[in-house]
Design a protein around this motif. Structure first.
Motif, PDB file in Angstrom:
ATOM      1  N   ARG A  63      45.145  28.376  -9.698  1.00 42.84           N
ATOM      2  CA  ARG A  63      46.523  28.544 -10.185  1.00 42.84           C
ATOM      3  C   ARG A  63      46.961  27.385 -11.082  1.00 42.84           C
ATOM      4  N   TYR A  64      46.517  26.164 -10.739  1.00 42.48           N
ATOM      5  CA  TYR A  64      46.950  24.963 -11.449  1.00 42.48           C
ATOM      6  C   TYR A  64      45.738  24.198 -11.982  1.00 42.48           C
ATOM      7  N   PRO A  65      45.516  24.207 -13.285  1.00 41.72           N
ATOM      8  CA  PRO A  65      44.426  23.398 -13.827  1.00 41.72           C
ATOM      9  C   PRO A  65      44.638  21.917 -13.485  1.00 41.72           C
ATOM     10  N   ASP A  66      43.574  21.262 -13.092  1.00 42.59           N
ATOM     11  CA  ASP A  66      43.624  19.840 -12.715  1.00 42.59           C
ATOM     12  C   ASP A  66      44.752  19.615 -11.700  1.00 42.59           C
ATOM     13  N   PRO A  67      44.682  20.281 -10.546  1.00 46.80           N
ATOM     14  CA  PRO A  67      45.808  20.323  -9.612  1.00 46.80           C
ATOM     15  C   PRO A  67      46.201  18.993  -8.971  1.00 46.80           C
ATOM     16  N   ASP A  68      45.305  18.013  -8.961  1.00 47.96           N
ATOM     17  CA  ASP A  68      45.643  16.737  -8.331  1.00 47.96           C
ATOM     18  C   ASP A  68      46.330  15.770  -9.293  1.00 47.96           C
ATOM     19  N   ARG A  69      46.423  16.165 -10.560  1.00 48.40           N
ATOM     20  CA  ARG A  69      47.093  15.328 -11.567  1.00 48.40           C
ATOM     21  C   ARG A  69      48.588  15.645 -11.564  1.00 48.40           C
ATOM     22  N   PHE A  70      49.422  14.606 -11.504  1.00 53.27           N
ATOM     23  CA  PHE A  70      50.872  14.782 -11.594  1.00 53.27           C
ATOM     24  C   PHE A  70      51.225  14.980 -13.064  1.00 53.27           C
ATOM     25  N   ASP A  71      51.737  16.160 -13.400  1.00 53.61           N
ATOM     26  CA  ASP A  71      52.024  16.495 -14.802  1.00 53.61           C
ATOM     27  C   ASP A  71      53.375  17.193 -14.898  1.00 53.61           C
ATOM     28  N   PRO A  72      54.453  16.433 -15.155  1.00 56.70           N
ATOM     29  CA  PRO A  72      55.785  17.043 -15.226  1.00 56.70           C
ATOM     30  C   PRO A  72      55.985  17.944 -16.443  1.00 56.70           C
ATOM     31  N   THR A  73      55.021  17.979 -17.353  1.00 55.87           N
ATOM     32  CA  THR A  73      55.115  18.896 -18.496  1.00 55.87           C
ATOM     33  C   THR A  73      54.328  20.171 -18.242  1.00 55.87           C
ATOM     34  N   ARG A  74      53.788  20.317 -17.045  1.00 53.22           N
ATOM     35  CA  ARG A  74      53.028  21.509 -16.666  1.00 53.22           C
ATOM     36  C   ARG A  74      53.941  22.732 -16.825  1.00 53.22           C
ATOM     37  N   GLY A  75      53.492  23.723 -17.534  1.00 56.27           N
ATOM     38  CA  GLY A  75      54.314  24.914 -17.742  1.00 56.27           C
ATOM     39  C   GLY A  75      54.149  25.929 -16.621  1.00 56.27           C
ATOM     40  N   ASP A  76      55.165  26.717 -16.399  1.00 57.13           N
ATOM     41  CA  ASP A  76      55.123  27.819 -15.439  1.00 57.13           C
ATOM     42  C   ASP A  76      54.617  27.371 -14.072  1.00 57.13           C
ATOM     43  N   SER A  77      55.197  26.327 -13.529  1.00 58.02           N
ATOM     44  CA  SER A  77      54.708  25.758 -12.279  1.00 58.02           C
ATOM     45  C   SER A  77      54.992  26.663 -11.074  1.00 58.02           C
ATOM     46  N   ARG A  78      56.232  26.948 -10.813  1.00 55.56           N
ATOM     47  CA  ARG A  78      56.659  27.792  -9.693  1.00 55.56           C
ATOM     48  C   ARG A  78      55.917  27.499  -8.385  1.00 55.56           C
TER      49      ARG A  78
END
Length: 147
Positions: A63-78
């Motif tokens: 669901r989340y590419p590179d899920p352990d990276r904190f990325d506040p610009t990640r789109g469509d997080s939900r």
């Protein structure tokens, strides 16, 4: 905080990523009410207790590419931090609003806000409602007792 302070990180994206990356509620449970339910192809008979790992779902690499990276610009997080469907937290919108207002105003109110040097945050020893017992910070060069 520097991205919030400089305006390069959207406040709502920051809040969603905090909820996804380190959700305060990591797990929940449900009981199967009827036969014929299956999860990932495994039958779940009526009356079976199921443990839902929300924190793990929020780190699902499918669901989340590179899920352990904190990325506040990640789109469509939900993130699933507040549950879902009929079991969605009634306070989720208020919690998001409060966090968005607080993190939107903190950099302007306390431009020198930073982690206190030589000290480390202390996590609460809880599985379900996680968080910090102590988060030492400095405000404009003065150390506080912790927030």
């Amino acid at each position: 905080m520097s991205g919030l302070r400089q305006g390069t990180v959207p406040v709502d994206g920051f809040v969603e990523e905090v909820l996804r990356h380190d959700s305060p509620v990591q797990l929940s449970n449900r009981v199967a009410l009827a036969d014929g339910v299956s999860i990932a192809g495994l039958p779940v008979p009526a009356g079976t207790h199921v443990l839902l790992l929300l924190g793990a779902a929020n780190r699902d690499p499918a669901r989340y590419p590179d899920p352990d990276r904190f990325d506040p610009t990640r789109g469509d997080s939900r993130p699933l931090s507040f549950g879902g469907g009929a079991h969605y937290c009634l306070g989720a919108l208020l919690a998001r609003l409060e966090a968005t207002v607080a993190f939107g105003r903190l950099p302007a109110r306390f431009p020198g806000l930073a982690p206190a040097p030589g000290t480390a945050p202390t996590r609460r020893d809880r599985i379900v409602l996680r968080g910090h017992a102590s988060l030492p910070v400095v405000l404009d060069g003065r150390k506080t007792a912790g927030i």
